[in-house]
Design a protein around this motif. Structure first.
Motif, PDB file in Angstrom:
ATOM      1  N   LEU A  93       0.808  -1.215   0.000  1.00 26.23           N
ATOM      2  CA  LEU A  93       0.000   0.000   0.000  1.00 26.23           C
ATOM      3  C   LEU A  93       0.846   1.272   0.000  1.00 26.23           C
ATOM      4  O   LEU A  93       0.327   2.364  -0.245  1.00 26.23           O
ATOM      5  CB  LEU A  93      -0.946   0.000   1.204  1.00 26.23           C
ATOM      6  N   HIS A 104      -8.884  -7.487   4.086  1.00 26.79           N
ATOM      7  CA  HIS A 104      -8.137  -7.138   5.297  1.00 26.79           C
ATOM      8  C   HIS A 104      -8.775  -7.861   6.463  1.00 26.79           C
ATOM      9  O   HIS A 104      -9.993  -7.841   6.637  1.00 26.79           O
ATOM     10  CB  HIS A 104      -8.177  -5.625   5.524  1.00 26.79           C
ATOM     11  N   PHE A 107     -10.351  -5.297  10.244  1.00 26.84           N
ATOM     12  CA  PHE A 107     -10.209  -3.943   9.712  1.00 26.84           C
ATOM     13  C   PHE A 107      -9.824  -2.950  10.812  1.00 26.84           C
ATOM     14  O   PHE A 107     -10.339  -3.014  11.923  1.00 26.84           O
ATOM     15  CB  PHE A 107     -11.542  -3.515   9.086  1.00 26.84           C
ATOM     16  N   LEU A 111      -6.434   2.550   8.266  1.00 25.84           N
ATOM     17  CA  LEU A 111      -6.554   2.465   6.814  1.00 25.84           C
ATOM     18  C   LEU A 111      -7.337   3.648   6.264  1.00 25.84           C
ATOM     19  O   LEU A 111      -6.974   4.243   5.242  1.00 25.84           O
ATOM     20  CB  LEU A 111      -7.247   1.164   6.418  1.00 25.84           C
ATOM     21  N   GLN A 116      -6.039   5.418   2.755  1.00 20.75           N
ATOM     22  CA  GLN A 116      -5.666   4.258   1.933  1.00 20.75           C
ATOM     23  C   GLN A 116      -6.867   3.510   1.380  1.00 20.75           C
ATOM     24  O   GLN A 116      -6.724   2.755   0.415  1.00 20.75           O
ATOM     25  CB  GLN A 116      -4.788   3.303   2.755  1.00 20.75           C
ATOM     26  N   VAL A 117      -8.041   3.690   1.975  1.00 19.72           N
ATOM     27  CA  VAL A 117      -9.226   2.979   1.509  1.00 19.72           C
ATOM     28  C   VAL A 117     -10.342   3.967   1.210  1.00 19.72           C
ATOM     29  O   VAL A 117     -10.470   5.011   1.870  1.00 19.72           O
ATOM     30  CB  VAL A 117      -9.702   1.921   2.531  1.00 19.72           C
ATOM     31  N   TYR A 146     -16.032   1.958   5.275  1.00 20.09           N
ATOM     32  CA  TYR A 146     -14.805   1.853   4.483  1.00 20.09           C
ATOM     33  C   TYR A 146     -14.459   0.422   4.071  1.00 20.09           C
ATOM     34  O   TYR A 146     -13.354   0.172   3.601  1.00 20.09           O
ATOM     35  CB  TYR A 146     -13.637   2.455   5.259  1.00 20.09           C
ATOM     36  N   GLY A 147     -15.366  -0.496   4.239  1.00 20.48           N
ATOM     37  CA  GLY A 147     -15.120  -1.866   3.827  1.00 20.48           C
ATOM     38  C   GLY A 147     -16.406  -2.655   3.883  1.00 20.48           C
ATOM     39  O   GLY A 147     -17.417  -2.195   4.430  1.00 20.48           O
ATOM     40  N   CYS A 308     -11.828  -4.196   0.787  1.00 20.78           N
ATOM     41  CA  CYS A 308     -11.612  -2.760   0.727  1.00 20.78           C
ATOM     42  C   CYS A 308     -11.193  -2.352  -0.681  1.00 20.78           C
ATOM     43  O   CYS A 308     -10.649  -3.158  -1.437  1.00 20.78           O
ATOM     44  CB  CYS A 308     -10.514  -2.324   1.704  1.00 20.78           C
ATOM     45  N   ASN A 310      -8.802   0.318  -2.780  1.00 26.78           N
ATOM     46  CA  ASN A 310      -7.650   1.205  -2.668  1.00 26.78           C
ATOM     47  C   ASN A 310      -8.033   2.605  -3.142  1.00 26.78           C
ATOM     48  O   ASN A 310      -8.287   2.834  -4.329  1.00 26.78           O
ATOM     49  CB  ASN A 310      -6.503   0.644  -3.518  1.00 26.78           C
TER      50      ASN A 310
END
Length: 424
Positions: A93, A104, A107, A111, A116-117, A146-147, A308, A310
């Protein structure tokens, strides 16, 4: 499975070409599937840790092929990453070779706070409330998602019914009873309990949880409080009794020590239940980690994996489209992923309700125990905060220092890591 651990010995290397990031061998990759040679405008690189359950890599490749059939302009390359997945992902990353989509384990907020996400609220759409609240809470940072959790992995204590019955031992429901059972079941040839090759495994966190404690609460590290110190210190007792299996050929996440009659009790996960059923039939039972005392609570640790996107990748929109297609729209594939390659609990309530293999027998019992006693690591808990805690626990169980002092020092390091993650 829970992500904060090394996967090398469990997972196995399945062959293929190596991908190098910052000089480190990452793993094997598939050729872009379903359209790279026929005019796809975008190729997504999707990372997965190397699942140990047979058929998982093939399933992900099959899902990717189906996606590209529905979206011919987007090809997908699956990168299968053995070894220390988390370390390799974190290194990637920081480079231009980072994946477009990655999973991930457990989590962490960092991040999102490091940018990053990408936020995925638009991907969830109207399905948000169909996901378990705990799974949504895990990936929520400052009100944004975020995920997407792809599976929930309850962990529990397995025991051999016939062995305990022959020894006149009732399945342990308190920590004292667990220690006594492990001692009574230890013979010249076999140990009574397996919780990890280092004699700690997940047990340090379980000890804290079982005393109604927390690892981190509202951004403050809590594992050095007196009640946590008492619970972690008690893990020294089975070490002193020499009732723990240490240094086995595989670690606690693999059921081999249990299925091969090396130990009659083992901490493991729901993912292993099909293999245990194949080996032992119905000669096994399950329990939560027992309450530390009458003021405590039983614990079913729930980990799992999260997809996630990027945020710094070149293909954010296409990556979101892939994640939405697979983990929002394709409920049949989500059920396949959770039922067909080991057992996992679907994070979506509607999918879990149709998972027939999890609605009967011991699997249903495990799901019910998780619903009643589920405890997850907070999303401020990562390797930087967890490593000093586990290191302190390892010293405590082997009598290498004062428990309160060791945990206080570890808490100071962990707090610095949490503060850094929270950018404060």
């Amino acid at each position: 499975m829970s992500g904060q651990r090394t996967q090398l010995s469990r997972r196995g290397f399945l062959g293929g070409s190596l991908l190098l990031v910052a000089g480190t061998a990452i793993g094997c990759t598939t050729s872009p599937v379903g359209g790279s040679s026929s005019g796809a405008k975008t190729t997504l690189n999707v990372w997965s840790h190397a699942y140990g359950e047979a058929g998982t890599q093939q399933a992900l490749t099959r899902y990717a092929t189906a996606f590209t059939k529905a979206h011919p302009d987007i090809a997908v390359k699956i990168t299968w990453v053995p070894g220390d997945y988390t370390a390799k992902l974190n290194a990637s990353l920081l480079t231009g070779a980072a994946p477009d989509v990655f999973e991930h384990g457990d989590f962490t907020q960092g991040l999102a706070r490091r940018g990053q996400v990408a936020a995925l609220d638009d991907v969830y759409g109207s399905t948000k409330d169909d996901f378990n609240q705990g799974d949504r809470d895990l990936v929520t940072v400052d009100g944004k998602l975020y995920g997407i959790k792809t599976l929930d992995d309850p962990q529990m204590l397995y025991y051999r019914k016939s062995v305990l019955t022959k020894a006149g031992i009732t399945p342990p429901t308190t920590f004292d009873a667990l220690v006594a059972a492990a001692r009574a079941l230890t013979t010249k040839k076999n140990k009574g309990l397996f919780i990890g090759n280092d004699g700690v495994g997940e047990a340090a966190a379980l000890a804290v949880f079982s005393r109604h404690g927390k690892l981190v609460a509202d951004g403050k590290v809590d594992f050095a409080l007196p009640r946590a110190v008492e619970a972690v210190s008690a893990l020294k007792r089975p070490h002193d009794d020499k009732s723990l299996l240490l240094g086995f050929t595989t670690d606690w996440w693999d059921p081999s020590a249990f299925t091969q009659d090396v130990v009659p009790m083992q901490w493991c996960g729901l993912w292993a239940m099909p293999a245990i059923q194949d080996a032992l039939g119905d000669d096994f039972g399950i329990l939560p980690w027992p309450a530390f005392d009458t003021a405590g609570t039983p614990v079913v640790r729930v980990g799992g994996w999260t997809n996630c996107v990027n945020a710094k990748g070149r293909n954010v929109d296409a990556a979101k489209k892939f994640v939405q297609w697979l983990w929002i729209e394709q409920t049949a594939l989500q059920r396949d992923w959770n039922e067909s390659y080991g057992f996992h609990v679907p994070p979506r309530k509607s999918v879990a309700a149709t998972a027939g293999k999890l609605r009967k027998g011991t699997a249903k019992e495990a799901v019910d125990l998780a619903a009643k006693y589920a405890t997850s690591n907070p999303n401020t808990w990562d390797s930087a905060s967890g490593t000093p805690f586990v290191a302190a626990a390892a010293k405590i169980v082997t009598g290498q220092g004062d428990p309160a002092a060791l945990l206080a020092a570890a808490a100071e390091q962990a707090q610095a890591a949490v503060d850094k993650q929270l950018s404060r």
